[in-house]
Design a protein around this motif. Structure first.
Motif, PDB file in Angstrom:
ATOM      1  N   ALA A 125       0.838  -1.208   0.000  1.00 38.93           N
ATOM      2  CA  ALA A 125       0.000   0.000   0.000  1.00 38.93           C
ATOM      3  C   ALA A 125       0.872   1.258   0.000  1.00 38.93           C
ATOM      4  O   ALA A 125       0.604   2.219  -0.734  1.00 38.93           O
ATOM      5  CB  ALA A 125      -0.953  -0.004   1.193  1.00 38.93           C
ATOM      6  N   ARG A 129       1.227   4.072  -3.120  1.00 38.23           N
ATOM      7  CA  ARG A 129       1.068   5.528  -2.964  1.00 38.23           C
ATOM      8  C   ARG A 129       2.287   6.261  -3.518  1.00 38.23           C
ATOM      9  O   ARG A 129       2.154   7.276  -4.201  1.00 38.23           O
ATOM     10  CB  ARG A 129       0.825   5.893  -1.495  1.00 38.23           C
ATOM     11  CG  ARG A 129      -0.597   5.598  -1.038  1.00 38.23           C
ATOM     12  CD  ARG A 129      -0.903   6.142   0.342  1.00 38.23           C
ATOM     13  NE  ARG A 129      -0.109   5.538   1.398  1.00 38.23           N
ATOM     14  CZ  ARG A 129      -0.389   4.376   1.998  1.00 38.23           C
ATOM     15  NH1 ARG A 129      -1.462   3.703   1.675  1.00 38.23           N
ATOM     16  NH2 ARG A 129       0.380   3.909   2.949  1.00 38.23           N
ATOM     17  N   ASN A 134      -2.762   5.541  -6.159  1.00 36.95           N
ATOM     18  CA  ASN A 134      -3.678   5.574  -5.012  1.00 36.95           C
ATOM     19  C   ASN A 134      -4.843   4.615  -5.194  1.00 36.95           C
ATOM     20  O   ASN A 134      -5.389   4.109  -4.223  1.00 36.95           O
ATOM     21  CB  ASN A 134      -4.170   6.990  -4.759  1.00 36.95           C
ATOM     22  CG  ASN A 134      -3.066   7.879  -4.217  1.00 36.95           C
ATOM     23  OD1 ASN A 134      -2.113   7.407  -3.599  1.00 36.95           O
ATOM     24  ND2 ASN A 134      -3.168   9.162  -4.465  1.00 36.95           N
ATOM     25  N   ASP A 135      -5.228   4.354  -6.458  1.00 35.20           N
ATOM     26  CA  ASP A 135      -6.297   3.393  -6.723  1.00 35.20           C
ATOM     27  C   ASP A 135      -5.900   2.000  -6.233  1.00 35.20           C
ATOM     28  O   ASP A 135      -6.672   1.325  -5.542  1.00 35.20           O
ATOM     29  CB  ASP A 135      -6.672   3.373  -8.208  1.00 35.20           C
ATOM     30  CG  ASP A 135      -5.475   3.163  -9.143  1.00 35.20           C
ATOM     31  OD1 ASP A 135      -4.305   3.284  -8.713  1.00 35.20           O
ATOM     32  OD2 ASP A 135      -5.728   2.888 -10.345  1.00 35.20           O
ATOM     33  N   GLU A 138      -5.626   1.927  -2.313  1.00 35.02           N
ATOM     34  CA  GLU A 138      -6.906   1.795  -1.608  1.00 35.02           C
ATOM     35  C   GLU A 138      -7.326   0.337  -1.482  1.00 35.02           C
ATOM     36  O   GLU A 138      -7.767  -0.105  -0.407  1.00 35.02           O
ATOM     37  CB  GLU A 138      -7.994   2.586  -2.328  1.00 35.02           C
ATOM     38  CG  GLU A 138      -7.886   4.085  -2.128  1.00 35.02           C
ATOM     39  CD  GLU A 138      -8.948   4.857  -2.900  1.00 35.02           C
ATOM     40  OE1 GLU A 138     -10.054   4.318  -3.101  1.00 35.02           O
ATOM     41  OE2 GLU A 138      -8.654   6.000  -3.297  1.00 35.02           O
ATOM     42  N   HIS A 141      -4.951  -1.402   0.921  1.00 36.30           N
ATOM     43  CA  HIS A 141      -5.222  -0.978   2.290  1.00 36.30           C
ATOM     44  C   HIS A 141      -6.479  -1.671   2.834  1.00 36.30           C
ATOM     45  O   HIS A 141      -6.533  -2.024   4.015  1.00 36.30           O
ATOM     46  CB  HIS A 141      -5.361   0.540   2.377  1.00 36.30           C
ATOM     47  CG  HIS A 141      -5.477   1.033   3.774  1.00 36.30           C
ATOM     48  ND1 HIS A 141      -4.395   1.090   4.631  1.00 36.30           N
ATOM     49  CD2 HIS A 141      -6.547   1.444   4.498  1.00 36.30           C
ATOM     50  CE1 HIS A 141      -4.798   1.534   5.808  1.00 36.30           C
ATOM     51  NE2 HIS A 141      -6.101   1.752   5.751  1.00 36.30           N
ATOM     52  N   GLN A 142      -7.455  -1.883   1.986  1.00 37.82           N
ATOM     53  CA  GLN A 142      -8.667  -2.600   2.402  1.00 37.82           C
ATOM     54  C   GLN A 142      -8.308  -4.007   2.877  1.00 37.82           C
ATOM     55  O   GLN A 142      -8.772  -4.467   3.922  1.00 37.82           O
ATOM     56  CB  GLN A 142      -9.651  -2.660   1.230  1.00 37.82           C
ATOM     57  CG  GLN A 142     -10.978  -3.289   1.565  1.00 37.82           C
ATOM     58  CD  GLN A 142     -11.918  -3.304   0.364  1.00 37.82           C
ATOM     59  OE1 GLN A 142     -11.703  -2.631  -0.642  1.00 37.82           O
ATOM     60  NE2 GLN A 142     -12.960  -4.089   0.470  1.00 37.82           N
TER      61      GLN A 142
END
Length: 167
Positions: A125, A129, A134-135, A138, A141-142
């Motif tokens: 993650a 970044r 960032n897509d 995300e 990160h989920q």
């Protein structure tokens, strides 16, 4: 792959390689969890493993989406770390005759897997970044949050039930 492979020259190369590594790991975990479900005696632990198996299937799909978003085909590379963690878990589980102690061993083994996954998804993650993705970050990160939640559930099961019964 050697520790510092000649194939990894950029952060993007490292990102893709690590995606391939965790993709392999998730596929191995998906194969191993049904065995752990069968061996678990604690209903809470069994349910926790069943829930994580479903999450793992979703995480594999999410990884495939990250590969696609990043312009790569999903591909696995052998992950010696997960192979070692799974091998150790199988060896320990094979040696434990007492079901309560076996449940404690299975819980600890599952947490070793979770900690590995947390380290990988955290790095991925962060790298996503840095790469301006960032897509991808995300989605990664989920999964990181799911892995952390699973680790917390396993800790609760261990501390409130499994370890006490084993003692």
């Amino acid at each position: 792959m050697a520790l510092f492979s000649k194939d990894i020259k950029t952060l993007d190369d490292l990102f893709v390689h690590t995606l391939q590594d965790i993709y392999y790991a998730e596929k191995q975990i998906e194969k191993t969890l049904p065995k752990m479900i069968d061996k678990a005696g604690s209903p809470e632990l069994k349910q926790g493993f069943e829930t994580h198996l479903e999450e793992t299937r979703g995480q594999v799909q999410r990884l495939e989406k990250v590969f696609e978003m990043h312009g790569e085909s999903p591909k696995a590379v052998t992950c010696p770390a997960i192979n070692g963690i799974i091998k150790e878990a199988e060896e320990i589980a094979g040696e434990v005759a007492d079901q309560d102690v076996l449940d404690a061993a299975l819980t600890a083994a599952a947490q070793a897997v979770e900690h590995y996954e947390i380290s990988r998804y955290g790095a991925l993650a962060a790298w996503a970044r840095e790469l301006g993705r960032n897509d991808c970050a995300e989605l990664l990160h989920q999964t990181l949050e799911e892995e952390r939640a699973t680790d917390e559930k396993l800790t609760r099961i261990a501390e409130e039930r499994v370890n006490r019964k084993a003692a």
